[in-house]
Design an enzyme around this catalytic site. Structure first.
Site, mmCIF file in Angstrom:
data_model
loop_
_atom_site.group_PDB
_atom_site.id
_atom_site.type_symbol
_atom_site.label_atom_id
_atom_site.label_comp_id
_atom_site.label_asym_id
_atom_site.label_seq_id
_atom_site.Cartn_x
_atom_site.Cartn_y
_atom_site.Cartn_z
ATOM 1 N N GLU A 337 0.842 -1.191 0.000
ATOM 2 C CA GLU A 337 0.000 0.000 0.000
ATOM 3 C C GLU A 337 0.880 1.245 0.000
ATOM 4 O O GLU A 337 1.742 1.407 0.867
ATOM 5 C CB GLU A 337 -0.896 0.026 1.236
ATOM 6 C CG GLU A 337 -1.994 -1.025 1.243
ATOM 7 C CD GLU A 337 -2.963 -0.843 2.411
ATOM 8 O OE1 GLU A 337 -2.669 -0.017 3.303
ATOM 9 O OE2 GLU A 337 -4.004 -1.510 2.432
ATOM 10 N N CYS A 338 0.664 2.124 -0.950
ATOM 11 C CA CYS A 338 1.286 3.445 -1.012
ATOM 12 C C CYS A 338 2.811 3.343 -0.927
ATOM 13 O O CYS A 338 3.466 3.045 -1.921
ATOM 14 C CB CYS A 338 0.718 4.347 0.080
ATOM 15 S SG CYS A 338 1.009 6.116 -0.220
ATOM 16 N N ALA A 339 3.395 3.560 0.232
ATOM 17 C CA ALA A 339 4.844 3.482 0.363
ATOM 18 C C ALA A 339 5.360 2.111 -0.047
ATOM 19 O O ALA A 339 6.454 1.989 -0.607
ATOM 20 C CB ALA A 339 5.259 3.785 1.801
ATOM 21 N N GLN A 341 4.210 0.305 -2.429
ATOM 22 C CA GLN A 341 4.289 0.316 -3.879
ATOM 23 C C GLN A 341 5.566 1.009 -4.340
ATOM 24 O O GLN A 341 6.234 0.559 -5.276
ATOM 25 C CB GLN A 341 3.068 1.018 -4.469
ATOM 26 C CG GLN A 341 3.121 1.169 -5.981
ATOM 27 C CD GLN A 341 1.838 1.723 -6.559
ATOM 28 O OE1 GLN A 341 0.890 0.981 -6.819
ATOM 29 N NE2 GLN A 341 1.790 3.027 -6.760
ATOM 30 N N SER A 433 -0.759 -0.723 -4.715
ATOM 31 C CA SER A 433 -1.632 0.411 -4.989
ATOM 32 C C SER A 433 -1.327 1.552 -4.029
ATOM 33 O O SER A 433 -0.763 1.333 -2.951
ATOM 34 C CB SER A 433 -3.095 -0.014 -4.825
ATOM 35 O OG SER A 433 -3.963 1.094 -4.815
#
Length: 817
Positions: A337-339, A341, A433
């Protein structure tokens, strides 16, 4: 019915001091022997980290948008009772008291959550810069929603006793109790960065800050009154949320590695609680220190955080990056998630990352923030096709491409993230994502992930390879797979034609050899570089104080590294490894910026602004790219720019940065390449006189020998420079001949303005052709010895046409055979 004393701490707006007061109250009450549970309204990950440090138990989030209205009180009770029953629960609000999701009448606001919990509100009044006006605004908040109960106020950032008394009088008249008046104090603030406060886990001094905050709050707030107000909350007629009721145990107890530590601090506690309830064993891994994945790992979860801040350390841990990359290719179920990715991308701000995703990521000035109603466009590791979730985005980075054809999620007209099948199993095993999800609101995601991990654990066993904390194994001295001490002469062997070392002549021309021999008569005296310095200055049209003769470029880079005051030096690659090696040897945290491999010279306009020193070659070794002077100056504006012009005399001097005015600039030159003087070690630095003076102070006495000084003087004359120009004009003709032959034989090259050419030999297979060329009689520089290049690339010195033809013929034979 559950009896939990509780308070919601709110304010009229952000930056009023909610986190300071809430965290301080938690810490002060805990110091007084009270068991405290901390919560945060909304999707924020950072504030709960401070709550956890203050309370000694996980900080939790209450967000009806990410979960549901029905779940919020149940998650609250769960958090208040886990891991042990709390005597008071403090809930920090978000933004202003009534600010919620736009277009939904305050849904998800602090007031909304307070009413879901039946909790009184303790209002933080920011008194800085006002007195009665601040009180009036607070009283207006209390009257806005009759269903909401404001039980008291805490005055924050009061300037004096008189200031506090003025406010107390207004609230007394309105019948509102003032539970404390907290004066300003710089010692209790936490530093901020681009997404808010610096997380508590990233600050070594966080515990001391919390302790100071606790003492400060205890001295200025009536803790007994706070406890009394919290105890006035009615009983809650709800059952606690239980993760065991929403997921089912899978077989095999699969081991899930969760990235944690300073770089990955964003994770809801319920995520790991759900995985544990689903029968998984959760093991934390710190990518800043751990060099391997746990043995028998069956799944990997990488949450959010600040990898862009720790990019250098993350990139340095090459062993873990390689282990994760291998595991992902082997089909390890992986959620990012986020970081997460960003970490799985090929590069982050130019630093090599795991490269499990076909994408690169960079920091940008633009903040992406908001809730997203997303749908799975197809079956993924986490969701089934058309399954809907609500998540949250919060980042200042950009990933390119933003999403694959098989995206993780889609919303509005956007396809976002990656749902990939790296192992070719027919099922997606990699889900990445920007979307942060609260799995308590979507427990099916945890169930699906656990089931996939269980299947993986039953079929694959992958022991980890040993390595040390620097990412090196078996005595390997490489950094990120690159031996920074590798030079072209390492590829030589007796009997081979030397195309690996970029020295044009086997030795100095006869006239220069005579000059060197004549200098030997004075070896009984210590050398004086003054004449050499003046000769360089005259040749370039600069004053002598802008010039420093050195023992080759190696000494120049070492002096720059030893005197460098920049905190974030960046080396532009692909390029010769000598500057990076010198910087690392001097203890600097070197950061890399990889330019894309393309025939034309790639632009420098996108170099990150956070770098305070930039090192670049021009023409660049090994690509031969020639950057325009204007582009280099623009890229270096406002920071130190160091340019290696070791091959500039082979090309258009108009692009050189040497000029009478060079603020913040240093340029390195070498005589080794043009004049066959590699064994003598002769070079110089030209640049900002203040920087040159600093280098000179760090330089040992008598740094260049008498023969080296004589060589500088002799090669600085107009006649010598004309001879060099004629030699390079012939070299350009030979280079064109070589490139034409390579092109005809199907071997792509980059457009070079240097005495060498970078060749892609992929037509010969995926491995390096260097051993085969050595058997054919040629020594070439291996491409994988440069950051950013793979084994199919080789760099060759431009030879005479007959040798070039023989080389092309040898390569053509390898491609056929």
């Amino acid at each position: 019915m559950v009896n939990i004393p509780r308070l919601v701490i709110a304010a009229a707006n952000s930056s009023a001091g909610k986190t300071t007061i809430a965290t301080g109250l938690m810490a002060a009450l805990r110091a007084a022997g009270v068991e405290v549970a901390g919560f945060k309204v909304g999707p924020d990950f950072i504030d709960p980290g401070y709550h956890g440090l203050a309370t000694g138990r996980p900080g939790r989030n209450l967000d009806p948008v990410l979960t549901s209205e029905e779940l919020v009180p149940r998650l609250f009770v769960h958090g208040a009772l886990t891991p042990r029953p709390a005597e008071i629960a403090l809930v920090e609000g978000v933004m202003g008291l009534f600010d919620g999701q736009l277009g939904r009448d305050g849904f998800g606001s602090t007031a909304h959550v307070a009413k879901l919990l039946g909790a009184p509100v303790l209002l933080v009044v920011d008194a800085a810069g006002s007195s009665r006006t601040a009180a009036a605004a607070a009283l207006g908040l209390g009257a806005f929603d009759p269903e909401l109960r404001v039980g008291g106020v805490i005055l924050n950032r009061v300037g004096s006793t008189r200031h506090a008394d003025e406010l107390r009088a207004v609230f007394a008249e309105a019948g509102w109790p003032v539970l404390g008046a907290v004066p300003r104090s710089a010692s209790i603030s936490a530093p901020s960065r681009h997404l808010g406060l610096v997380p508590a886990a990233e600050r070594d001094e966080s515990a001391a800050t919390i302790a100071a905050l606790a003492a400060h709050i205890a001295a200025h707030v009536e803790l007994d009154a706070v406890l009394a107000l919290a105890s006035s909350a009615p009983d809650l007629a709800v059952e606690p949320w239980r993760p065991t009721e929403v997921v089912s145990p899978v077989s095999g107890r699969p081991r899930i590695a969760v990235l944690a530590g300073r770089a990955f601090t964003f994770r809801y506690p319920e995520t790991t609680e759900l995985l544990t309830a689903a029968g998984c064993e959760v093991v934390e891994v710190d990518p800043l220190s751990d060099t391997r994945l746990p043995e028998l790992v069956a799944g990997l979860y990488i949450g959010g955080g600040f990898p862009e801040v720790h990019a250098v350390e993350l990139s340095r841990n090459a062993a873990l990056r390689a282990a994760i990359a291998d595991a992902v290719v082997a089909g390890l179920p992986t959620v990012a998630e986020c970081a997460g990715q960003l970490y799985l991308a090929e590069q982050l701000d130019g630093h090599p990352m795991v490269a499990a995703l076909p994408a690169t990521a960079r920091m940008t000035p633009r903040l992406t923030l908001g809730y997203r109603d997303a749908v799975a466009p197809a079956d993924t590791l986490l969701a089934r096709a058309n399954e809907r979730v609500v998540g949250h985005e919060f980042h200042r980075t950009q990933t390119a491409p933003a999403g694959a054809d098989t995206a993780a999620w889609s919303w509005a007209d956007r396809r976002e993230g990656f749902s990939l099948d790296p192992s070719g199993s027919g099922r997606p095993s990699l889900h990445a994502s920007y979307l942060h999800l609260h799995w308590a609101g979507h427990p099916g995601l945890a169930q699906r992930f656990a089931e996939t991990a269980s299947r993986f654990a039953a079929t694959v066993v992958r022991p980890a390879a040993p390595a040390d904390a620097a990412g090196r194994s078996n005595g390997d001295t490489r950094i990120d797979g690159i031996d920074l001490q590798h030079h072209g002469d390492h590829d030589l062997a007796p009997g081979l034609i030397d195309l690996a070392v970029n020295v044009m002549l086997p030795g100095p021309p006869e006239w220069l050899a005579e000059v060197l021999a004549g200098s030997m008569t004075g070896l009984g005296s210590y050398p004086d570089a003054a004449e050499a310095r003046a000769a360089i200055a005259a040749a370039h049209g600069v004053p002598p104080e802008m010039v420093l003769p050195t023992a080759g470029g190696a000494e120049g880079f070492a002096l720059i590294a030893r005197t460098l005051t920049a905190a974030r030096p960046l080396v532009v690659h692909p390029q010769f490894t000598e500057p990076e090696a010198a910087l690392r040897a001097a203890g600097h945290a070197v950061q890399r910026w990889l330019l894309p491999l393309q025939p034309s010279t790639p632009p420098l306009a996108d170099l990150p602004t956070w770098a305070d020193a930039v090192f670049v070659g021009n023409p660049t070794n090994p690509t031969g790219w020639l950057h325009a002077r204007a582009d280099l100056l623009a890229a270096g504006a406002g920071r130190l720019l160091v340019v290696d012009e070791a091959f500039m005399d082979a090309t258009d001097e108009a692009e050189s940065l040497i000029s009478p005015e060079m603020p913040g600039l240093l340029v390195l030159r070498s005589l080794s390449k043009t004049w066959g003087l590699a064994g003598l070690r002769v070079g110089y630095v030209v640049g900002d006189p203040a920087l040159i003076a600093r280098l000179e102070q760090a330089q040992p006495a008598w740094p260049i020998s008498a023969p080296a000084a004589a060589a500088i003087v002799a090669t600085s004359t107009d006649a010598a420079r004309a001879e060099a120009s004629a030699r390079y004009a012939e070299l350009a003709t030979h280079r064109d001949h070589l490139v034409a032959g390579l092109t005809a034989a199907g071997f792509p090259t980059l457009t070079s303005q240097a005495p060498f050419v970078l060749i892609d030999t992929a037509a010969c297979g995926p491995d390096s052709v260097r051993p085969a060329l050595a058997r054919a009689g040629f020594a070439v520089r291996r491409g994988e010895s440069f950051p950013g290049l793979g084994p199919t690339w080789i760099r060759v010195k431009v030879p005479a046409p007959d040798v070039a033809d023989a080389l092309v013929s040898a390569l053509a034979s390898l491609s056929r055979g």
